[in-house]
Write a protein that holds these residues in place. Structure first.
Motif, PDB file in Angstrom:
ATOM      1  N   MET A 105       1.613  42.973  15.416  1.00 26.59           N
ATOM      2  CA  MET A 105       1.135  43.439  14.121  1.00 26.59           C
ATOM      3  C   MET A 105       0.711  42.239  13.271  1.00 26.59           C
ATOM      4  N   SER A 106      -0.455  42.337  12.630  1.00 25.64           N
ATOM      5  CA  SER A 106      -0.962  41.244  11.820  1.00 25.64           C
ATOM      6  C   SER A 106      -0.134  41.064  10.551  1.00 25.64           C
ATOM      7  N   GLN A 107      -0.305  39.915   9.905  1.00 22.13           N
ATOM      8  CA  GLN A 107       0.405  39.663   8.650  1.00 22.13           C
ATOM      9  C   GLN A 107       0.026  40.699   7.608  1.00 22.13           C
ATOM     10  N   TRP A 108      -1.261  41.059   7.554  1.00 23.31           N
ATOM     11  CA  TRP A 108      -1.712  42.087   6.613  1.00 23.31           C
ATOM     12  C   TRP A 108      -0.957  43.393   6.869  1.00 23.31           C
ATOM     13  N   SER A 109      -0.920  43.821   8.133  1.00 27.08           N
ATOM     14  CA  SER A 109      -0.280  45.087   8.479  1.00 27.08           C
ATOM     15  C   SER A 109       1.208  45.065   8.169  1.00 27.08           C
ATOM     16  N   GLU A 110       1.854  43.940   8.442  1.00 21.85           N
ATOM     17  CA  GLU A 110       3.277  43.824   8.134  1.00 21.85           C
ATOM     18  C   GLU A 110       3.525  43.957   6.635  1.00 21.85           C
ATOM     19  N   GLN A 111       2.678  43.302   5.836  1.00 22.54           N
ATOM     20  CA  GLN A 111       2.828  43.379   4.387  1.00 22.54           C
ATOM     21  C   GLN A 111       2.535  44.789   3.881  1.00 22.54           C
ATOM     22  N   ALA A 112       1.518  45.423   4.451  1.00 20.60           N
ATOM     23  CA  ALA A 112       1.189  46.791   4.054  1.00 20.60           C
ATOM     24  C   ALA A 112       2.332  47.746   4.378  1.00 20.60           C
ATOM     25  N   ALA A 113       2.888  47.617   5.582  1.00 19.82           N
ATOM     26  CA  ALA A 113       4.003  48.481   5.971  1.00 19.82           C
ATOM     27  C   ALA A 113       5.185  48.280   5.032  1.00 19.82           C
ATOM     28  N   LYS A 114       5.473  47.025   4.693  1.00 17.69           N
ATOM     29  CA  LYS A 114       6.586  46.728   3.800  1.00 17.69           C
ATOM     30  C   LYS A 114       6.374  47.348   2.423  1.00 17.69           C
ATOM     31  N   GLN A 115       5.163  47.180   1.869  1.00 20.29           N
ATOM     32  CA  GLN A 115       4.900  47.708   0.528  1.00 20.29           C
ATOM     33  C   GLN A 115       4.918  49.233   0.509  1.00 20.29           C
ATOM     34  N   TRP A 116       4.316  49.859   1.529  1.00 21.47           N
ATOM     35  CA  TRP A 116       4.309  51.316   1.531  1.00 21.47           C
ATOM     36  C   TRP A 116       5.694  51.890   1.825  1.00 21.47           C
ATOM     37  N   ASP A 117       6.519  51.170   2.562  1.00 24.62           N
ATOM     38  CA  ASP A 117       7.913  51.584   2.705  1.00 24.62           C
ATOM     39  C   ASP A 117       8.598  51.609   1.335  1.00 24.62           C
ATOM     40  N   GLN A 118       8.324  50.592   0.523  1.00 21.27           N
ATOM     41  CA  GLN A 118       8.924  50.517  -0.806  1.00 21.27           C
ATOM     42  C   GLN A 118       8.409  51.623  -1.725  1.00 21.27           C
ATOM     43  N   PHE A 119       7.136  52.033  -1.529  1.00 22.60           N
ATOM     44  CA  PHE A 119       6.544  53.071  -2.376  1.00 22.60           C
ATOM     45  C   PHE A 119       6.891  54.483  -1.911  1.00 22.60           C
ATOM     46  N   ALA A 120       7.464  54.604  -0.715  1.00 21.37           N
ATOM     47  CA  ALA A 120       7.573  55.914  -0.068  1.00 21.37           C
ATOM     48  C   ALA A 120       8.348  56.938  -0.892  1.00 21.37           C
ATOM     49  N   ALA A 121       9.491  56.558  -1.429  1.00 15.67           N
ATOM     50  CA  ALA A 121      10.312  57.517  -2.167  1.00 15.67           C
ATOM     51  C   ALA A 121       9.587  58.017  -3.415  1.00 15.67           C
ATOM     52  N   ASP A 122       8.956  57.094  -4.144  1.00 10.76           N
ATOM     53  CA  ASP A 122       8.215  57.494  -5.342  1.00 10.76           C
ATOM     54  C   ASP A 122       7.025  58.358  -4.971  1.00 10.76           C
ATOM     55  N   TRP A 123       6.297  57.968  -3.919  1.00  8.23           N
ATOM     56  CA  TRP A 123       5.156  58.764  -3.461  1.00  8.23           C
ATOM     57  C   TRP A 123       5.599  60.178  -3.116  1.00  8.23           C
ATOM     58  N   HIS A 124       6.697  60.280  -2.374  1.00 11.04           N
ATOM     59  CA  HIS A 124       7.192  61.587  -1.953  1.00 11.04           C
ATOM     60  C   HIS A 124       7.559  62.454  -3.152  1.00 11.04           C
ATOM     61  N   SER A 125       8.103  61.834  -4.185  1.00 11.48           N
ATOM     62  CA  SER A 125       8.503  62.608  -5.370  1.00 11.48           C
ATOM     63  C   SER A 125       7.299  63.175  -6.119  1.00 11.48           C
ATOM     64  N   ARG A 126       6.116  62.555  -5.946  1.00 11.34           N
ATOM     65  CA  ARG A 126       4.912  62.991  -6.658  1.00 11.34           C
ATOM     66  C   ARG A 126       3.904  63.692  -5.764  1.00 11.34           C
TER      67      ARG A 126
END
Length: 229
Positions: free
Chosen positions: A1-22
Motif C-alpha cells: 500500500m502506498s503512503q497516500w493510501s495508508e494515510q487515507a485509510a488512517k484518516q477515514w478510519d478516524q472519520f468513520a464513527a462521525d460519518w456513520h452518525s450522519r
C-alpha cells in the motif's frame, strides 16, 4: 500500500464513527438524496452485479441490496467496512464488503454491470488510474455513476494543506475536468445531474450559465457508459 493510501485509510478510519452518525441523514434528506434514484434510473437490478466503490458505511450498498441488486462494496478504511457489515446484518440484507483500494481492485476484468463511486476518485493519488480501474472492472456497455465534489463542497478542504507543500489525501478536481477525463478514457456521457449548494434553487440555477451552475454546485453526478472496444 502506498503512503497516500495508508494515510487515507488512517484518516477515514478516524472519520468513520462521525460519518456513520450522519450517513442516514445525508442519503435520505441531504446532499446524497438524489444519488440512488439516479443510479437506479440508469442501472437495473437485473443487469448484473454492481460495485459500490468507496462504500463508506454501506448505506447505498444495503439500500441497493434491499432493491434486489447483487452488490459488492469496497472501501479503503477498515472501520467503514465494519460499519457496513454491521448495517447489512441489522437490515438483514445480503451485500458483500471488503477493504480495498479503488485504484487496485481485487476483481476480474469486466465483472460488473454497474459501478457507483461517489466522492472517491478525488481522494486517490491518481484520479486517472482510479477511473481506468473502474473502467477495467465494468462489462462492455456497463455504466459508472460517478459523483464529483463541486466548488462549494466542504470536503474539498482536505486538499488545502497542499499549498504548504504538505501531503494531502485529495486531488481537487472540477466537475468539467472529471467529465473530460472520462470522455478521453473510454466512457460515453449519458447524463449528468448537479446537486446545488443549499439556497440555490433550480429556478436560480436555470438562469445561470453552464460555468456558473458548476461554480455553485455541491456535487455533480455523471452516468458514464463503458464504450465497446
Amino acid at each position: 500500500m502506498s503512503q497516500w493510501s495508508e494515510q487515507a485509510a488512517k484518516q477515514w478510519d478516524q472519520f468513520a464513527a462521525d460519518w456513520h452518525s450522519r450517513s442516514d441523514a445525508m442519503w435520505e434528506t441531504g446532499s446524497r438524496r438524489t444519488i440512488l434514484p439516479f443510479f437506479m434510473q440508469h442501472i437495473s437490478s437485473q443487469a448484473g452485479p454492481v460495485l459500490d466503490a468507496g462504500c463508506g458505511d454501506g448505506y447505498a450498498s444495503c439500500k441497493l441490496a434491499g432493491q434486489g441488486y447483487t452488490v459488492e462494496g469496497v472501501d479503503i478504511a477498515g472501520e467503514m467496512i465494519q460499519h457496513a457489515n454491521d448495517r447489512a446484518k441489522a437490515e438483514d440484507v445480503h451485500a458483500h464488503f471488503q477493504t480495498a483500494d479503488i485504484s487496485r481492485l481485487p476483481f476480474s476484468d469486466e465483472r460488473f454491470a454497474g459501478v457507483l463511486s461517489i466522492n472517491v476518485v478525488e481522494f486517490t493519488p491518481s484520479p486517472l488510474r482510479a477511473l481506468q480501474e473502474l473502467h477495467r472492472v465494468l462489462a462492455p456497455g456497463g455504466i459508472l455513476v460517478l459523483g464529483i465534489l463541486g466548488p462549494t463542497a466542504g470536503p474539498r478542504a482536505h486538499s488545502y494543506r497542499r499549498l504548504y507543500e504538505e501531503a494531502t489525501i485529495q486531488n481537487t478536481m472540477m466537475p468539467w475536468e472529471a467529465k473530460q477525463l472520462s470522455r478521453e478514457n473510454g466512457f460515453l456521457l449519458l447524463a449528468e445531474e448537479p446537486v446545488y449548494k443549499e439556497g440555490i434553487t433550480s429556478d436560480i440555477a436555470g438562469r445561470l450559465s453552464v460555468e456558473l451552475r458548476e461554480a455553485v454546485s455541491f456535487l455533480t453526478l455523471f452516468a458514464l457508459q463503458k464504450e465497446a472496444n
